[in-house]
Design an enzyme around this catalytic site. Sequence first.
Site, short mmCIF file in Angstrom:
data_model
loop_
_atom_site.label_atom_id
_atom_site.label_comp_id
_atom_site.label_asym_id
_atom_site.label_seq_id
_atom_site.Cartn_x
_atom_site.Cartn_y
_atom_site.Cartn_z
N GLU B 61 0.77 -1.39 -0.01
CA GLU B 61 0.07 0.13 -0.11
C GLU B 61 0.82 1.08 -0.07
OE1 GLU B 61 -0.55 -2.53 2.02
OE2 GLU B 61 -2.58 -3.35 1.49
N HIS B 130 -10.98 -4.32 9.02
CA HIS B 130 -11.70 -4.05 7.80
C HIS B 130 -12.87 -3.11 7.80
CE1 HIS B 130 -9.17 -7.66 6.74
NE2 HIS B 130 -9.52 -7.56 5.58
#
Lengths: 329, 324
Positions: B61, B130
């Site tokens: 990321e 999440h």
Amino acid sequence: MPLRPSERISLLRDIMTIRRFEESVKKQLQAGLIPGSVHLSIGHEGAIAGGCAALDDGDFVVGTHRSHGHPIAKGSDLGPLMAELMGRADGVCKGKGGSMHLTDHSVGVMGESGIVGGGLPLATGIGLSAKVLESGRICLCFFGDGASSEGSFHESLNLAAIWKLPVVYLCENNLYGATTPADSVLSVEDIAIRAGGYGIPGEIVDGQDAEAVHSVVARAVDRARRGEGPSLIEAKTYRFGEHAEGLIIPVSYRDEEEVDRWKKRDPLDILRTRLFEEGIVSEEDMTQMESELQQRIEAAVAFAKASPMPEPSAAFEDVYSNPIAGGSR
Amino acid sequence: MSEAQPSRETTYFQAIFEAHQEEMLRDERVVMIGEDISLYTKSGILDGALSDRIFSAPISENGFCGMGVGAAMTGLRPVVDLTIASFIYLAMDQIVNQAAKIRYMTGGQATIPVVFRASMWHDGSNAAHHSDRPYPLLMNSPGLKVVVPATAADVKGLIKSAIRDDDPVVIFEDNSLWFRSGPVPEGEHLTPIGVATVRRPGDDVTLVAIGSVQQDALDAAEILAKEGTSVEVIDPRTLTPLDKPTILDSVERTGRLVIVDPAHRTCGAAAEIAAIAAEEAFHALKAPIARVTTPDVPIPFSPSLEEPLYPRKDAIVEAVRKLK
């Protein structure tokens, strides 16, 4: 292709320019004209100038927190660089970046990161745009030994390798991350070995020999331009001064013998002596170069001193390219 | 959006793809970088001819967000897909230290037309790694624009506007809206960044609803209307820069403000909007400002623990009733 005599003289001039500029920076800091602290490139000039000598004008460079030398080697005007260090309105970044961010897009120096390892992903993206736009340009990404332990280094090398991006990653390994000996925090003796993990060439070079650096970087640049992907180069070098001038580190972490030994391998002396012995430059040439350089540095300091401090209202400019009125922040 | 403009029912999910497809066909500088995005071409959702500009990335990321920034500085207009908003923390250095600051630190030399997309996967038993709604963190980072599209039309229009904007824009999409349909105008459709919309006009209470809570806010307004309370529902759509005039004008008319925000309570978007209203519309307020937010606990896994945490219709109705 080895450097022509004129290019070798030009390389020597770049090294001298960085050296004299940095000496002047130290003086301006001591005189109270530069706020904060500065990370000087003295000792690193061989890696910096040697690397940049392998680039075309249109190529890109990404630097580090120790990055006064990179824009100089890429051809920046010295005045706006010095003005930036003094926090002046005519600084290359209008006084908003300072010592760790001497960015000059006019010569392709796209940014320096105060965050160790922060520049590697940016350089990788610059490589991506060169590839997509088929510009034929490459990006030379400088970073330090400390950055080679950041995730951004490993992620970037992998990303550049899988997409064969035209990026040359050049590590200026000066053996210390601030005060921490690199060999105490690296899993490998040589950072170049880490290239193997990404299936790309890794090469070690003597960072004090600018011509050796040029030759290794030039090979990697050619490879990148041919579309064959990135390379990792480790230039072994040494910073001759403190981690930062203006920052007091009250403990000794390098022994004097080591510092003296490295100072005997001064990149300026090495190239100057070689060119002198080969008859490429004479004593007179050297004197003239020094004198021209002195004038350029004095002019840069005068430019910086003559520039006003920025208006406080300028702190609110350049936040956005496209400021939208809906938000009145 | 003009009501006269013909529109068709489209899911939020389909609208996202249409936005990318249209912009990639319109401008060849637009590229996509991100995790699991090869499906955009493999499923035929995006034209195969665009695949040269789609970079399906490894799970890196920070690395690929920084790539987006570097590429944006040198001529591309990248859309970087983080897939799940909670993963944005891994890329905070490149988004906050680089994307947000480089233009400023370089004295305006750099222009960074990059888009970061992050989909919030809350309310689905995905547990704490999440399920975050991290937009308040980025509202606290000057240099970024932050948008939270809540309808199919807005997600399409805001992605397209973000791609055309010369600054870094972070788009917080909402997984819980993916399969919800709504009218999307035919043809070229752009939603302006920095402009709120009034989802339902009203006179007694201003209800600012952020992101996915629109439907709950509208349902609450319907219930309250039957009780004789006229609620104006405003969707800010953009959080940075916030459309303060639309919110403050409404508060000055109604004298009452309730903010519904699925982010955590402390230093959330609701807190910022409440502070602005207290500073700039205090004279008009007839009751204390109220916030309906997710409490300050990590998001748990079990539905019986997770579901009661988010702002819902009943809690919104209750908060408005209490103002009386």
